[in-house]
Scaffold this motif. Structure first.
Motif, short mmCIF file in Angstrom:
data_model
loop_
_atom_site.label_atom_id
_atom_site.label_comp_id
_atom_site.label_asym_id
_atom_site.label_seq_id
_atom_site.Cartn_x
_atom_site.Cartn_y
_atom_site.Cartn_z
N ARG A 3 0.83 -1.21 0.00
CA ARG A 3 0.00 0.00 0.00
C ARG A 3 0.86 1.25 0.00
O ARG A 3 1.92 1.28 0.61
N ASP A 4 0.37 2.29 -0.65
CA ASP A 4 1.03 3.59 -0.62
C ASP A 4 0.43 4.36 0.54
O ASP A 4 -0.73 4.78 0.48
N SER A 5 1.19 4.54 1.59
CA SER A 5 0.67 5.20 2.80
C SER A 5 1.17 6.64 2.94
O SER A 5 1.07 7.22 4.01
N ARG A 6 1.70 7.20 1.86
CA ARG A 6 2.24 8.57 1.96
C ARG A 6 1.19 9.59 2.38
O ARG A 6 1.49 10.46 3.19
N LEU A 7 -0.01 9.51 1.84
CA LEU A 7 -1.04 10.48 2.20
C LEU A 7 -1.34 10.41 3.69
O LEU A 7 -1.35 11.43 4.38
N SER A 8 -1.53 9.22 4.19
CA SER A 8 -1.79 9.04 5.62
C SER A 8 -0.63 9.58 6.46
O SER A 8 -0.83 10.28 7.44
N GLY A 9 0.58 9.26 6.05
CA GLY A 9 1.76 9.71 6.78
C GLY A 9 1.92 11.22 6.78
O GLY A 9 2.22 11.83 7.81
N VAL A 10 1.69 11.84 5.63
CA VAL A 10 1.82 13.30 5.53
C VAL A 10 0.76 13.99 6.37
O VAL A 10 1.05 14.98 7.06
N LEU A 11 -0.45 13.47 6.35
CA LEU A 11 -1.50 14.06 7.18
C LEU A 11 -1.13 13.97 8.65
O LEU A 11 -1.33 14.91 9.42
N HIS A 12 -0.58 12.84 9.05
CA HIS A 12 -0.12 12.63 10.43
C HIS A 12 0.93 13.69 10.79
O HIS A 12 0.83 14.36 11.83
N VAL A 13 1.90 13.87 9.91
CA VAL A 13 2.97 14.85 10.14
C VAL A 13 2.40 16.27 10.25
O VAL A 13 2.75 17.03 11.16
N LEU A 14 1.51 16.63 9.34
CA LEU A 14 0.95 17.98 9.35
C LEU A 14 0.16 18.26 10.62
O LEU A 14 0.23 19.36 11.17
N LEU A 15 -0.57 17.27 11.11
CA LEU A 15 -1.32 17.48 12.35
C LEU A 15 -0.39 17.59 13.55
O LEU A 15 -0.66 18.36 14.47
N HIS A 16 0.70 16.84 13.54
CA HIS A 16 1.70 17.02 14.61
C HIS A 16 2.26 18.44 14.56
O HIS A 16 2.42 19.08 15.60
N MET A 17 2.55 18.91 13.37
CA MET A 17 3.08 20.27 13.23
C MET A 17 2.09 21.30 13.75
O MET A 17 2.49 22.28 14.37
N ALA A 18 0.82 21.07 13.50
CA ALA A 18 -0.22 22.00 13.96
C ALA A 18 -0.30 22.05 15.48
O ALA A 18 -0.65 23.08 16.06
N GLU A 19 0.06 20.97 16.14
CA GLU A 19 -0.01 20.90 17.60
C GLU A 19 1.26 21.43 18.27
O GLU A 19 1.28 21.61 19.47
#
Length: 153
Positions: A3-19
């Protein structure tokens, strides 16, 4: 098939950055994502080109969000990642000589296009702000994470 999980991973990273207040280094983000900092830098470069994040070099530098979470949709991030394949399935051959396989390809291709269009339309309706709100609702229900938890920042 992997599976290509890049989208899930990037969203995870962006939400961490927001916090997180202030810039986050590729090393810090890689630790949260259990990956290599080079992978983070490669993925974030596309987001920087799209204007969703910015980076600063040197001491105290790192990655920060460049726009409001409410202005970014899942479709925006998907596009910034270079439109990765959404479906793992596909036709056996693209230009078959067999009439039976041509009929199969025609039916499957139409179904695949419809499924992708539906998914992309849904991606356009979900903002990062909505994901952040969902995270905060889950956090409120669960209670604060301990500081030693990998996502307790």
């Amino acid at each position: 098939m992997k599976r290509d999980s890049r989208l899930s991973g990037v969203l995870h990273v962006l939400l961490h950055m927001a916090e997180h207040e202030g810039p986050m280094t590729s090393e810090t983000l890689a630790k949260a994502m259990q990956t290599n900092p080079v992978v983070i830098r490669r993925v974030m470069a596309g987001l920087r080109e799209a204007g969703y994040v910015r980076s600063e070099k040197g001491h105290g530098g790192g990655w920060t969000l460049a726009c409001d979470l409410g202005a970014i949709t899942l479709r925006d991030i998907y596009n910034a990642l270079g439109h990765p394949s959404l479906l793992a399935m596909g036709n056996r051959t693209e230009a078959p000589g067999c009439l039976v396989e041509q009929a199969v390809n025609a039916a499957l291709s139409e179904a695949f296009r419809d499924a992708e269009a539906l998914l992309l339309a849904r991606f356009e309706t979900v903002t990062l702000a909505a994901l952040s709100a969902d995270f905060h609702a889950r956090l409120k229900q669960r209670g604060p994470l301990p500081k030693d938890h990998p996502h307790g920042d």
